[in-house]
Design a protein around this motif. Structure first.
Motif, PDB file in Angstrom:
ATOM      1  N   SER A 179      41.588  48.701  30.064  1.00 29.83           N
ATOM      2  CA  SER A 179      42.544  47.990  30.922  1.00 29.83           C
ATOM      3  C   SER A 179      43.972  48.253  30.475  1.00 29.83           C
ATOM      4  CB  SER A 179      42.250  46.486  30.939  1.00 29.83           C
ATOM      5  OG  SER A 179      42.757  45.833  29.795  1.00 29.83           O
ATOM      6  N   PHE A 221      43.320  46.188  37.449  1.00 31.29           N
ATOM      7  CA  PHE A 221      43.640  46.663  36.105  1.00 31.29           C
ATOM      8  C   PHE A 221      42.896  47.937  35.721  1.00 31.29           C
ATOM      9  CE2 PHE A 221      44.845  42.281  36.287  1.00 31.29           C
ATOM     10  CZ  PHE A 221      46.043  42.253  35.598  1.00 31.29           C
ATOM     11  N   PHE A 222      42.081  48.478  36.653  1.00 31.92           N
ATOM     12  CA  PHE A 222      41.304  49.676  36.340  1.00 31.92           C
ATOM     13  C   PHE A 222      41.486  50.784  37.380  1.00 31.92           C
ATOM     14  CE2 PHE A 222      39.336  46.112  34.222  1.00 31.92           C
ATOM     15  CZ  PHE A 222      39.170  46.599  32.932  1.00 31.92           C
ATOM     16  N   PHE A 269      38.242  42.435  36.145  1.00 29.73           N
ATOM     17  CA  PHE A 269      37.429  42.739  34.969  1.00 29.73           C
ATOM     18  C   PHE A 269      35.940  42.611  35.272  1.00 29.73           C
ATOM     19  CE2 PHE A 269      41.380  42.898  32.956  1.00 29.73           C
ATOM     20  CZ  PHE A 269      41.252  43.287  31.636  1.00 29.73           C
TER      21      PHE A 269
END
Length: 198
Positions: free
Chosen positions: A74, A92-93, A138
């Motif tokens: 991340s 975040f990815f 996440f």
């Protein structure tokens, strides 16, 4: 073979740092630039680490993915949470939507200009996943890594974060140095401590 689920899946993928359309031409940050900025020696954000640690550990508990790997990826993919995609859409990815659908966890899709290389590089527009929260981004990462056939070969190595990311990187990124970059972040910030919380 093109890997659609992340901006790292195709070499030379770029993501605009600003919104479409007027500002897109003014400032463009490549995904490579985001990663390089994350690796700078002084690029440490204690607030980001504090926010990521419990979320990465929750992914470890739910999906069996090493928290150290999740946190480091991340950091690398979002530039310590400062990339446009992370700030505006809690992605975040760098996960993309598939066939215009956000998948079971993301709440929608948002288009950004990119450059896709398959193998010739050309400008393109792609829909990236939008998440209601960091936790959802996440969780989607954990779900994808733990259920996709592309990463099944990595799962038996979940007890060894370095081997695990080396195996994941074979399908996650075309950059031959990708696993080394993630390991560098795990080493520099002692993220292995997240794998055995006290």
């Amino acid at each position: 073979m093109k890997r659609w689920w992340t901006t790292t899946g195709v070499i030379c993928v770029f993501l605009a740092a600003t919104a479409i359309p007027a500002q897109a031409a003014e400032e463009v940050a490549t995904q490579d630039a985001v990663r390089e900025a994350a690796l700078e020696p002084g690029a440490v954000d204690p607030e980001y680490l504090a926010a990521v640690e419990p979320v990465a550990q929750a992914v470890a508990e739910e999906y069996g993915i090493p928290a150290s790997v999740t946190a480091a990826q991340s950091i690398l993919e979002s530039g310590w949470g400062e990339s446009r995609l992370a700030v505006a859409h809690r992605n975040f990815f760098g996960f993309k939507c598939v066939a215009g659908r956000p998948g079971p966890i993301a709440s929608g899709c948002h288009e950004y200009p990119t450059t896709e290389c398959t193998p010739e590089c050309q400008p393109a527009t792609a829909a990236f996943r939008v998440y209601p929260s960091m936790k959802d981004s996440f969780r989607d990462y954990g779900r994808l890594i733990s259920t996709s056939k592309y990463y099944a070969h990595a799962l038996p190595f979940a007890d060894d974060a370095k081997v695990f990311i080396r195996e994941v990187a074979k399908s996650y990124a075309t950059d031959p140095k990708y696993a080394g970059k993630v390991i560098r972040l795990m080493d520099q910030h002692d993220l292995y401590r997240l794998d055995s919380p006290e």
